[in-house]
Design an enzyme around this catalytic site. Structure first.
Site, PDB file in Angstrom:
ATOM      1  CE  LYS B  71      -4.511  -1.522   0.324  1.00  0.00           C
ATOM      2  NZ  LYS B  71      -5.458  -1.310  -0.432  1.00  0.00           N
ATOM      3  CB  SER B  99      -9.375   0.413  10.379  1.00  0.00           C
ATOM      4  OG  SER B  99     -10.282  -0.662   9.740  1.00  0.00           O
TER       5      SER B  99
END
Lengths: 380, 380
Positions: B71, B99
């Site tokens: 990511k 989250s």
């Protein structure tokens, strides 16, 4: 096993010879670094007056070695030397009594050379260990659980087949084989340093030798082999042991007034590869020849904390025995004070051997349960 | 986030530009191979008439990336593009509601650039996730659990600070950033092949391009980015999804008669990174532009089996989402038949993306409990 009288002398050059012999068979395992672990290692523990060492770590990943552990180095070297022995022939085979990584290592070394391997295991051994060893092509022979029973069955195998015994650590050929990881680590460190210094503008490039290497110490084959690989270089070698239930036999012997080797250990430390007492040949190198500069031990909680960091931060599967060196660097205040004093502001480049990654995955949950998680690590 | 109208076109060249921008910040993660997994992948399943593909695997280890997941590529690229946006300034900061790995990735990308990051998380989020995100320097703001509540709080943050929203996958800048792993994998494969062909006497050296790359597909940012990175090359790109409770939304949409994207998914698959439906921008690349050659799905048991193999045989810590591509190669008979037919006797070189390694270690015991262990893997 090659007769002791025909073994190569226990020197750095002999480790180099061993490396040439086994290089076609084994992996040159990678050396990894991790910024977060360097930061943690260079942060003082919370105790008052804690040491402030500056530490850069270089991890030699023998968990990524064939069979998941360094043991193939010694096993392949022992087999190569046997192949040169005119009093033995391949049809006779090799034998060992072991239920751990050495059994699988010898099985693989034998199969790679079309040699028959016999492994004597207690009949109560866990089925996965038996099938893993058989999976590498060895013939598993069951025995009783005591060492007397195992040795009797082993002797039967030798008598009936002419197979040669290959012990797990207490033999020069094994020691020289395990030492090859030390040569690789020194070379790989030099390459890493020259890459870094050519790509950065750091005003204080570190020296081209590791300041130290730490390895776990069970029977001492790896520790003594790595010590030989550093003989005559600026790199100091240290050993790491679990302290639980007296598994720190080598540490206690090393610092005892009379320097007598402790020959028996009964410990159920989670570092299950390190439950053996140090062997006679390794001890000569470690202590008599003073090629190991110090021994340090760590608690079970310190081992678990180091283990958790390696899984979380390095994303590597390692067995508890593999991280005792890292646990010493992180939590043994005696070791950390020494690095602070000797390394000063420049600090130390320290090689850490991750010896293996063979762990029962179903037990990982216990090791990392929240209870363990929150336990405070008490420094030595 | 950069305005859509100013984004770079979604092409392979734009992925290369993104790579130049983020290269100083991210790791070029290693590509690993494993002989045992090649053997397992090339062994027919036990079902009658099972395919006999010849498979060589190349694992792109994004579990060893910063923050433990791919990511960061998208997050760093989004931040780099924002820095070029005259309608935004660093003091305003960035915001996301997430989250998972994206929250930590954005926090790190912001901190590395001295930019303020706000992360909106449901107040019921697990404390370790909150502290990990705060550990990277982000300000965590709590919200209710529904997406309406989270979006309302996010809008409040935007209104009061001027922070720009950086979504986790459905934006060209994120897609282009994630695609950079595909460029690296192609380059690293070429290097590996040339090393191998120079050191071996193999009569049939494989071609210099991967035949295929498989990536997991959740929101589709990684899959579509990697597809862009292969546009115009001989390498085909495939997506992998869990089938549990309909998490295979992209697979179902891809093969539906009308090609309508499924926009909602409610699945509690263990591959928790893949519970999201595929986004609009990724879908255009995957389906409308046909840059993804096929979608495949696997069961929870197949994911667990693949996970166990990676821990046991590769000694790598990966999260369940990371191994769905490997599970397809090992257990999806439809995929395996295709490789058999297209690859023939030469077989296929297949790149597999291990997307991340962030897993709750205390849950590993459950995943690898003997009960799971013995379950039969049913082929798709």
């Amino acid at each position: 096993m090659a007769d002791l009288s025909t073994c190569r002398p226990l020197t750095r050059d002999s480790v180099k010879e061993a490396h040439e012999l086994i290089r076609p068979y084994i992996h040159q395992t990678p050396v990894l670094t991790n910024t977060t672990l360097n930061t943690i290692a260079s942060t003082p523990l919370s105790s008052p007056g804690a040491a402030k060492p500056v530490i850069r770590l270089y991890f030699k990943c023998e968990n990524l070695q064939l069979i998941g552990a360094f043991k193939v180095r010694g096993a392949f070297h022992a087999v190569e030397r046997l192949k040169q022995d005119p009093t033995w022939s391949r049809e006779k085979g090799v034998v060992t009594h072991s239920s751990g990584n050495h059994a699988q290592a010898l099985a693989l070394a034998a199969r790679s050379n079309n040699i028959k391997a016999y492994v004597v295991m207690p009949s109560i051994s866990a089925p996965p260990k038996v099938s893993a060893t058989e999976g590498y092509g060895a013939t598993v022979i069951h025995s009783g659980s005591t060492s007397v029973e195992r040795e009797a069955v082993t002797q039967d195998v030798i008598n009936s087949t002419g197979a040669r015994l290959v012990p797990p650590y207490d033999h020069p050929d094994i020691i020289l084989g395990q030492g090859t990881m030390g040569l690789e680590l020194q070379d790989q460190f030099s390459q890493l340093r020259s890459q870094l210094s050519s790509s950065s503008s750091s005003p204080n490039p570190s020296p081209k030798n590791l300041n130290a290497i730490l390895t776990p110490c069970g029977g001492g084959g790896m520790l003594s082999g790595v010590a030989l690989s550093c003989e005559g270089t600026p790199t100091k070698v240290f050993g790491a042991e679990p302290s639980f239930e007296g598994a720190d036999d080598c540490t206690r012997s090393y610092y005892s007034p009379d320097g007598v080797r402790i020959e028996s250990v009964k410990s159920l430390t989670i570092a299950d590869g390190l439950r053996t007492p140090v062997g006679e040949h390794p001890w000569q190198i470690i202590y008599e020849r003073r090629l190991v500069s110090g021994m340090y031990s760590v608690t079970e909680d310190q081992i678990k904390s180091a283990l958790k960091l390696v899984y979380e931060r390095m994303k590597l599967v390692v067995e508890p025995s593999a991280v005792v060196g890292l646990a010493v660097v992180l939590y043994n205040e005696q070791f950390r004070k020494m690095v602070e004093q000797e390394g000063g502001a420049d600090g130390w480049d320290i090689g850490i051997v991750f010896s293996g990654g063979n762990i029962d995955l179903s037990k990982l949950g216990e090791l990392f349960s929240p209870a363990t998680d929150e336990q405070t690590v008490i420094t030595a």
